[in-house]
Scaffold this active site. Sequence first.
Site, short mmCIF file in Angstrom:
data_model
loop_
_atom_site.label_atom_id
_atom_site.label_comp_id
_atom_site.label_asym_id
_atom_site.label_seq_id
_atom_site.Cartn_x
_atom_site.Cartn_y
_atom_site.Cartn_z
N LYS A 135 4.50 9.73 8.23
CA LYS A 135 4.19 9.36 9.63
C LYS A 135 5.20 9.90 10.65
CE LYS A 135 1.46 5.48 7.96
NZ LYS A 135 0.04 5.51 8.19
N TYR A 176 0.86 -1.19 0.00
CA TYR A 176 0.00 0.00 0.00
C TYR A 176 0.89 1.23 0.00
CZ TYR A 176 -3.46 3.49 1.46
OH TYR A 176 -4.27 4.59 1.54
N ASP A 188 9.40 2.26 0.20
CA ASP A 188 8.37 3.05 0.87
C ASP A 188 8.49 2.78 2.36
OD1 ASP A 188 6.19 4.29 1.90
OD2 ASP A 188 4.73 3.45 0.48
N1 PMP Z 1 2.87 4.23 2.18
C1 PMP Z 1 2.68 3.39 3.20
C2 PMP Z 1 3.60 2.22 3.37
C3 PMP Z 1 1.65 3.61 4.11
O1 PMP Z 1 1.46 2.75 5.12
C4 PMP Z 1 0.81 4.74 3.95
C5 PMP Z 1 -0.33 5.05 4.90
N2 PMP Z 1 -0.70 4.10 5.78
C6 PMP Z 1 1.04 5.58 2.86
C7 PMP Z 1 2.09 5.31 2.01
C8 PMP Z 1 0.20 6.79 2.64
O2 PMP Z 1 0.44 7.74 3.61
P1 PMP Z 1 -0.66 8.86 3.95
O3 PMP Z 1 -1.82 8.15 4.55
O4 PMP Z 1 0.05 9.81 4.89
O5 PMP Z 1 -1.02 9.52 2.67
#
Ligand code: PMP
Length: 423
Positions: free
Chosen positions: A263, A142, A234
């Site tokens: 985060k 994700y 990521d």
């Molecule tokens: N990449 C990863 C691995 C994530 O876990 C998330 C959100 N859980 C995102 C991208 C997207 O981040 P955001 O919700 O701050 O847009």
Amino acid sequence: MEESGSRELYGRALSVLPGGVNSAVRAIRPYPAFIGRGDGGHVIDVDGNRYIDFVMGYGPLLLGHSPPEPVRAAVQSVASEGPMYGAPTEIEVELAEFVTRHVPSVQMLRFVNSGTEATVSAVRLARGYTGRDKIVTIQGGYHGANDSTLVEGEPGAAVPSTKGVPEAVADHTLPVPFNDEQAIDHVFEEFGTEIAAILVEPILGNTGIVEPAAGYLETLRSYCDETGALLVFDEVITGFRVGGLGCAQGKFGIEPDVTTFGKVIGGGYPVGAIGGPAEIIESFAPVGDVFQAGTFSGHPVTMAAGLETLRYAAEHDVYSTMNDLGETLRDGLRDLAEDRAPEYTVVGTDSLFKVIFTRRGRDVTNGADVNSAQTERWERLFRPAMKEAGVLLPANQLESQFICAQHTSEDIEETLEAYKAAL
Ligand code: PMP
């Protein structure tokens, strides 16, 4: 349990917010607890119910809900000087310097406002840098609400996983299973010279928690080295959580070409970042030709919260404390599962943990293994029972759960008692 406040607020929310929420993952049946405030490792809802919180904002709150004094003071001081400027400030340079000092693969960063924005920008960067269009992604990975990654299916036959994404966009995405070296081999054999990047969470955290098999990340690295594709980690979840200040890439000893952060790096305020060697990151405008901009990017309050959070983590035993709690909790859960639910699997590392309701008790090596464990039991029985016992877990059973530095041994003991009763 008194819930009339949450129920009433949800009624109002349903009239003005689609599904009553501002992020699809927060929708919980029959209605979510509306949170009044946080306190250390706990949250208290608007009805006064207190919970041990393992949602932790879905990961940003490394230090918990009550920031230590230096973090609180820095945030208040910066906020009191005026919200933002649309001009550079010292604090964004300091946070960038901190990150580059601790993450060897990162010489430069561009700050943005969410993990989604980071992955969207990283995909554009990889395409601009390589002059190629295709992106290899991981099934069950994700990367936020990113058109290029909201895709499912097989390489060459991928389709959008949501309405609103054109098929032409999905055509450029090549989803392969995690930990499957043969699938990587095939996709590079077929599409090698068209591949701009492999975009991968070093640990699957959203359909997880799944760790990389020995040698897997090395294989991804060598395919990228051979073909000129960029290896994009990521680390929105793992960054400054798994592997401490060196992130997951430090823990596994692999240097990606590009890293996306989010985060933790913003200390609980909206954030994202794209980092890597200057030679790649300077492809972004205004040095390079890959357009990227944002009104709120490098927001002073976010930068202050992120910098002081990471400094605090550098100067205190934050990671060892959290990781020890994580180990105690995972060990306790393993004992419980062995005793009461031998078919379930306890996963996680560092301050991440989860019990996967797999019915086969087999090793979990990719997103499909985790997905196959989806069960109504989680949503209808297990999560509500945990909530009733005072432990708040994410709405989505596939998502990681987070320990923070303000959780205590008593919290872990209480949590194990709650699992014991609910499993
Ligand atoms: N990449 C990863 C691995 C994530 O876990 C998330 C959100 N859980 C995102 C991208 C997207 O981040 P955001 O919700 O701050 O847009």
